[in-house]
Design a protein around this motif. Structure first.
Motif, short mmCIF file in Angstrom:
data_model
loop_
_atom_site.label_atom_id
_atom_site.label_comp_id
_atom_site.label_asym_id
_atom_site.label_seq_id
_atom_site.Cartn_x
_atom_site.Cartn_y
_atom_site.Cartn_z
N GLU A 25 37.51 31.03 34.77
CA GLU A 25 35.92 30.98 35.28
C GLU A 25 35.41 31.53 35.95
OE1 GLU A 25 34.34 27.03 33.86
OE2 GLU A 25 34.55 27.76 31.96
N GLU A 26 36.82 31.54 38.20
CA GLU A 26 36.45 31.71 39.17
C GLU A 26 36.23 33.85 38.98
OE1 GLU A 26 34.38 30.72 41.78
OE2 GLU A 26 34.19 29.48 41.39
N MET A 27 37.13 34.24 38.09
CA MET A 27 38.14 35.39 38.09
C MET A 27 36.68 35.87 36.78
SD MET A 27 42.09 35.13 38.26
CE MET A 27 42.22 36.67 38.45
N VAL A 28 36.49 35.45 35.54
CA VAL A 28 35.09 36.44 34.84
C VAL A 28 34.35 35.60 34.90
CG1 VAL A 28 35.30 36.68 32.62
CG2 VAL A 28 37.63 36.66 33.34
N GLN A 29 32.98 36.34 34.60
CA GLN A 29 31.68 35.67 34.60
C GLN A 29 31.44 36.26 33.95
OE1 GLN A 29 29.90 35.02 38.60
NE2 GLN A 29 31.94 33.94 39.04
N ASN A 30 30.74 35.86 32.44
CA ASN A 30 30.03 36.69 31.70
C ASN A 30 30.13 38.02 31.06
OD1 ASN A 30 27.52 36.92 30.65
ND2 ASN A 30 26.23 38.35 31.75
N GLY A 31 31.90 37.74 30.94
CA GLY A 31 32.87 38.77 30.39
C GLY A 31 33.14 39.50 31.07
N CYS A 32 32.79 39.58 32.25
CA CYS A 32 33.15 41.39 33.34
C CYS A 32 33.90 40.35 34.21
CB CYS A 32 31.98 40.77 34.09
SG CYS A 32 30.95 42.66 33.00
N ILE A 33 35.07 41.30 34.77
CA ILE A 33 36.34 40.61 35.92
C ILE A 33 35.08 40.63 37.13
CG2 ILE A 33 38.38 41.42 37.00
CD1 ILE A 33 38.59 42.07 34.01
N PHE A 34 35.27 40.04 37.44
CA PHE A 34 34.16 39.16 39.17
C PHE A 34 34.70 39.00 40.43
CE2 PHE A 34 32.02 36.91 42.14
CZ PHE A 34 30.43 37.49 41.57
N GLU A 35 36.32 38.88 40.14
CA GLU A 35 36.82 38.05 41.41
C GLU A 35 38.72 38.16 41.02
OE1 GLU A 35 37.13 37.94 44.91
OE2 GLU A 35 35.13 37.52 44.94
N THR A 36 39.66 38.80 42.29
CA THR A 36 40.15 39.04 41.60
C THR A 36 41.68 38.33 42.74
OG1 THR A 36 40.57 41.51 42.06
CG2 THR A 36 40.68 40.98 40.58
N ASN A 37 40.86 38.32 44.02
CA ASN A 37 41.01 37.91 45.59
C ASN A 37 40.82 36.50 45.22
OD1 ASN A 37 41.17 36.43 47.69
ND2 ASN A 37 40.19 38.61 48.82
N LYS A 38 42.73 35.88 44.99
CA LYS A 38 43.75 34.69 45.37
C LYS A 38 43.06 33.15 45.89
CE LYS A 38 47.13 36.51 45.57
NZ LYS A 38 48.66 36.90 45.91
N ALA A 39 42.31 34.12 47.33
CA ALA A 39 41.89 32.82 48.60
C ALA A 39 40.34 32.90 47.94
CB ALA A 39 41.76 33.53 50.10
N ASN A 40 39.80 33.66 47.73
CA ASN A 40 38.41 33.27 47.35
C ASN A 40 38.38 33.02 46.01
OD1 ASN A 40 37.93 34.61 49.15
ND2 ASN A 40 36.64 36.73 47.74
N ILE A 41 39.10 32.65 44.74
CA ILE A 41 39.04 31.93 43.67
C ILE A 41 39.49 30.57 43.78
CG2 ILE A 41 40.28 31.68 42.20
CD1 ILE A 41 40.54 35.02 41.17
#
Length: 172
Positions: free
Chosen positions: A134-150
């Motif tokens: 859920e941190e990576m995908v929001q509303n069906g869109c890839i939103f975040e891919t940075n491991k530290a931020n996730i």
């Protein structure tokens, strides 16, 4: 607006209003639900049948075949890592290679968190796997891919949980 460019990544260009992706991670056994997020409403009976058909189709393919399959109007992108299959189904014109990169980023993030992720890690920590997804995908869109931020929010929650458990034991 392109959310991936807002975050400084070039994984996939997504329109925030479009709900298009279905993301799941499965064990090697057909029908073994591990972690799944759906961004499009499909009746339960139809969804279960569709998932079972897609899983069978992906499991029946060998390693030399392409990781992209078109099935009943969906583009299916999958990748196998050891005994885990990661499957993304979508309806619109997302970049298949971008989705394959997303799957790789998801596996790397799970690996970093679980220290060499396996099926049991996902099964016994399903809520954490969902949180990462859920941190990576929001509303069906890839939103975040940075491991530290996730991983930062989940680490903060664990720290807060550990602190509250520790303080409750001292207060007794």
């Amino acid at each position: 607006a392109d959310r991936s460019q807002e975050q400084g990544t070039e994984v996939v260009a997504c329109k925030p209003s479009v709900q298009h992706a279905q993301v799941r991670a499965d064990g090697e056994q057909a029908g073994a639900d591990e972690a799944e997020l759906n961004y499009e409403w499909i009746p339960m009976q139809e969804r279960c049948a569709l998932e079972a058909e897609i899983i069978r189709k992906c499991l029946s393919r060998n390693e030399t075949q392409c990781s992209f399959v078109e099935y009943r109007g969906y583009k299916v992108i999958y990748r196998r890592y050891a005994s885990l299959f990661f499957i993304v189904g979508m309806k619109d014109n997302m970049n298949e290679l971008g989705v394959l990169e997303f799957i790789h980023a998801l596996v790397e993030t799970l690996d970093k968190y679980f220290e060499s992720v396996c099926e049991l890690d996902i099964m016994f920590n399903l809520e954490k796997a969902h949180f990462i997804l859920e941190e990576m995908v929001q509303n069906g869109c890839i939103f975040e891919t940075n491991k530290a931020n996730i991983l930062k929010p989940i680490m903060l929650m664990e720290k807060a949980s550990d602190d509250s458990v520790f303080s409750s034991k001292i207060g007794r």
